[in-house]
Design a protein around this motif. Structure first.
Motif, PDB file in Angstrom:
ATOM      1  N   THR A  96      91.757 101.896  23.737  1.00 58.34           N
ATOM      2  CA  THR A  96      91.538 103.304  23.278  1.00 58.34           C
ATOM      3  C   THR A  96      92.314 102.629  21.668  1.00 58.34           C
ATOM      4  O   THR A  96      93.904 101.993  21.500  1.00 58.34           O
ATOM      5  N   ALA A  97      91.219 103.651  20.652  1.00 58.53           N
ATOM      6  CA  ALA A  97      91.889 102.981  19.389  1.00 58.53           C
ATOM      7  C   ALA A  97      93.198 104.385  18.894  1.00 58.53           C
ATOM      8  O   ALA A  97      93.340 104.719  19.371  1.00 58.53           O
ATOM      9  N   PRO A  98      93.585 104.171  18.303  1.00 59.94           N
ATOM     10  CA  PRO A  98      94.918 105.226  17.404  1.00 59.94           C
ATOM     11  C   PRO A  98      94.247 106.299  17.647  1.00 59.94           C
ATOM     12  O   PRO A  98      94.970 107.700  17.509  1.00 59.94           O
ATOM     13  N   SER A  99      93.077 106.182  16.940  1.00 60.04           N
ATOM     14  CA  SER A  99      92.111 107.625  16.529  1.00 60.04           C
ATOM     15  C   SER A  99      91.787 108.061  17.671  1.00 60.04           C
ATOM     16  O   SER A  99      91.330 109.388  17.348  1.00 60.04           O
ATOM     17  N   GLY A 100      91.952 107.441  18.831  1.00 63.71           N
ATOM     18  CA  GLY A 100      91.353 108.061  20.515  1.00 63.71           C
ATOM     19  C   GLY A 100      90.140 107.741  20.857  1.00 63.71           C
ATOM     20  O   GLY A 100      89.487 107.841  22.200  1.00 63.71           O
ATOM     21  N   LEU A 101      89.381 107.052  20.177  1.00 64.39           N
ATOM     22  CA  LEU A 101      88.191 106.547  20.615  1.00 64.39           C
ATOM     23  C   LEU A 101      88.417 105.388  21.148  1.00 64.39           C
ATOM     24  O   LEU A 101      89.706 104.648  21.002  1.00 64.39           O
ATOM     25  N   THR A 102      87.917 105.200  22.813  1.00 64.84           N
ATOM     26  CA  THR A 102      87.577 104.178  24.104  1.00 64.84           C
ATOM     27  C   THR A 102      86.693 103.110  23.427  1.00 64.84           C
ATOM     28  O   THR A 102      85.691 104.093  23.064  1.00 64.84           O
ATOM     29  N   LEU A 103      86.942 101.832  24.228  1.00 65.10           N
ATOM     30  CA  LEU A 103      85.406 101.755  23.834  1.00 65.10           C
ATOM     31  C   LEU A 103      86.043  99.677  25.039  1.00 65.10           C
ATOM     32  O   LEU A 103      87.063  99.626  25.324  1.00 65.10           O
ATOM     33  N   ALA A 104      84.799  99.727  24.980  1.00 62.46           N
ATOM     34  CA  ALA A 104      84.974  98.841  25.894  1.00 62.46           C
ATOM     35  C   ALA A 104      83.310  97.299  25.348  1.00 62.46           C
ATOM     36  O   ALA A 104      82.757  98.069  25.424  1.00 62.46           O
ATOM     37  N   HIS A 105      83.902  96.227  25.548  1.00 67.92           N
ATOM     38  CA  HIS A 105      82.930  95.682  25.370  1.00 67.92           C
ATOM     39  C   HIS A 105      81.952  94.379  26.530  1.00 67.92           C
ATOM     40  O   HIS A 105      82.848  94.240  27.729  1.00 67.92           O
ATOM     41  N   LEU A 106      80.507  94.370  26.757  1.00 65.30           N
ATOM     42  CA  LEU A 106      80.119  94.192  28.773  1.00 65.30           C
ATOM     43  C   LEU A 106      78.940  92.943  27.846  1.00 65.30           C
ATOM     44  O   LEU A 106      78.878  92.959  27.010  1.00 65.30           O
ATOM     45  N   LEU A 107      78.637  92.673  29.293  1.00 61.03           N
ATOM     46  CA  LEU A 107      78.154  91.432  28.890  1.00 61.03           C
ATOM     47  C   LEU A 107      76.262  92.257  30.105  1.00 61.03           C
ATOM     48  O   LEU A 107      76.988  92.408  31.276  1.00 61.03           O
ATOM     49  N   ASP A 108      75.343  92.311  29.842  1.00 58.77           N
ATOM     50  CA  ASP A 108      74.860  92.060  30.333  1.00 58.77           C
ATOM     51  C   ASP A 108      73.639  91.178  31.617  1.00 58.77           C
ATOM     52  O   ASP A 108      74.356  89.754  30.974  1.00 58.77           O
ATOM     53  N   PRO A 109      73.122  91.331  32.500  1.00 58.86           N
ATOM     54  CA  PRO A 109      73.164  89.245  33.044  1.00 58.86           C
ATOM     55  C   PRO A 109      72.273  88.918  32.837  1.00 58.86           C
ATOM     56  O   PRO A 109      72.747  87.640  32.964  1.00 58.86           O
ATOM     57  N   SER A 110      71.863  88.597  30.895  1.00 62.26           N
ATOM     58  CA  SER A 110      70.934  87.590  30.245  1.00 62.26           C
ATOM     59  C   SER A 110      72.349  87.461  29.661  1.00 62.26           C
ATOM     60  O   SER A 110      72.283  86.212  29.012  1.00 62.26           O
ATOM     61  N   ASN A 112      73.710  89.155  27.221  1.00 61.21           N
ATOM     62  CA  ASN A 112      73.367  90.032  25.450  1.00 61.21           C
ATOM     63  C   ASN A 112      74.880  90.712  26.058  1.00 61.21           C
ATOM     64  O   ASN A 112      75.283  91.230  27.019  1.00 61.21           O
ATOM     65  N   HIS A 113      75.727  90.486  25.069  1.00 58.62           N
ATOM     66  CA  HIS A 113      76.552  91.414  24.421  1.00 58.62           C
ATOM     67  C   HIS A 113      76.514  92.970  23.745  1.00 58.62           C
ATOM     68  O   HIS A 113      75.569  93.482  23.192  1.00 58.62           O
ATOM     69  N   LEU A 114      77.179  93.943  24.376  1.00 55.19           N
ATOM     70  CA  LEU A 114      76.891  95.054  24.243  1.00 55.19           C
ATOM     71  C   LEU A 114      77.988  96.270  24.488  1.00 55.19           C
ATOM     72  O   LEU A 114      79.137  96.073  25.190  1.00 55.19           O
ATOM     73  N   GLY A 115      78.385  97.028  23.460  1.00 52.36           N
ATOM     74  CA  GLY A 115      79.448  97.923  23.376  1.00 52.36           C
ATOM     75  C   GLY A 115      79.519  99.688  24.325  1.00 52.36           C
ATOM     76  O   GLY A 115      78.253  99.931  23.753  1.00 52.36           O
ATOM     77  N   VAL A 116      80.634  99.622  24.980  1.00 54.77           N
ATOM     78  CA  VAL A 116      79.905 101.369  24.981  1.00 54.77           C
ATOM     79  C   VAL A 116      81.299 102.011  24.598  1.00 54.77           C
ATOM     80  O   VAL A 116      82.813 101.496  24.645  1.00 54.77           O
ATOM     81  N   PHE A 117      81.681 103.307  24.409  1.00 55.81           N
ATOM     82  CA  PHE A 117      82.576 103.969  24.029  1.00 55.81           C
ATOM     83  C   PHE A 117      82.493 105.691  23.924  1.00 55.81           C
ATOM     84  O   PHE A 117      81.437 106.174  24.322  1.00 55.81           O
ATOM     85  N   THR A 118      84.054 106.147  23.667  1.00 55.76           N
ATOM     86  CA  THR A 118      83.970 107.416  23.941  1.00 55.76           C
ATOM     87  C   THR A 118      84.726 108.267  22.714  1.00 55.76           C
ATOM     88  O   THR A 118      85.823 107.971  22.200  1.00 55.76           O
ATOM     89  N   PRO A 119      83.959 108.911  22.053  1.00 55.25           N
ATOM     90  CA  PRO A 119      84.506 109.174  20.492  1.00 55.25           C
ATOM     91  C   PRO A 119      85.377 109.968  20.970  1.00 55.25           C
ATOM     92  O   PRO A 119      86.151 110.221  21.946  1.00 55.25           O
ATOM     93  N   PRO A 120      86.573 110.442  19.983  1.00 58.37           N
ATOM     94  CA  PRO A 120      87.904 110.436  19.803  1.00 58.37           C
ATOM     95  C   PRO A 120      87.302 112.241  20.457  1.00 58.37           C
ATOM     96  O   PRO A 120      86.960 112.302  19.818  1.00 58.37           O
ATOM     97  N   ALA A 121      88.598 112.739  21.260  1.00 55.85           N
ATOM     98  CA  ALA A 121      88.093 114.586  21.323  1.00 55.85           C
ATOM     99  C   ALA A 121      88.449 115.139  20.058  1.00 55.85           C
ATOM    100  O   ALA A 121      89.652 115.448  19.100  1.00 55.85           O
ATOM    101  N   GLY A 122      87.813 116.310  19.797  1.00 55.87           N
ATOM    102  CA  GLY A 122      88.334 117.088  18.899  1.00 55.87           C
ATOM    103  C   GLY A 122      87.802 117.021  18.350  1.00 55.87           C
ATOM    104  O   GLY A 122      87.200 117.764  16.948  1.00 55.87           O
TER     105      GLY A 122
END
Length: 122
Positions: A96-110, A112-122
């Protein structure tokens, strides 16, 4: 001069069927095959009205696998769990970033690098 928006993405994979299943399971994306076998091009609308369209391109092993994009999700922790259940890997655990944004980085089965995030509330 206004900034140029990103309006398309492409994921290259030497295992396009497996990668298609991964993204369908993880994000609910559907795909439409466009191209002959061996020249696979699977187009998706991905995010519907909010997101951008994109595709998975079968590389046939002739080029490196590639991808990088961030998908906005409701729950990063749950998405990480589902990614692992669908054959992916978490390479940067949820943070979780200081702004409240949460994120993670994933690899798909091949791998490949991708990211997922949830923006800060409000």
């Amino acid at each position: 001069m206004s900034s140029t928006p990103i309006t398309w993405f492409e994921i290259g994979s030497d295992r396009p069927e497996e990668v298609e299943r991964f993204y369908a399971d993880l994000f609910g994306w559907t795909f439409d095959e466009q191209g002959a076998p061996g020249a696979s091009y699977r187009v998706t609308t991905a995010g519907g009205e909010q997101g951008i369209g994109g595709a998975i391109r079968g590389t046939g092993g002739d080029s490196p696998n590639y991808a990088i994009f961030y998908a906005e999700v409701a729950d990063v922790a749950e998405t990480c769990r589902r990614a692992e259940a669908a054959g992916g890997k978490v390479v940067v655990p949820l943070r979780t970033a200081p702004s409240g944004l949460t994120l993670a980085h994933l690899l798909d089965p091949s791998g490949n690098h991708l990211g997922v995030f949830t923006p800060p509330a409000g």
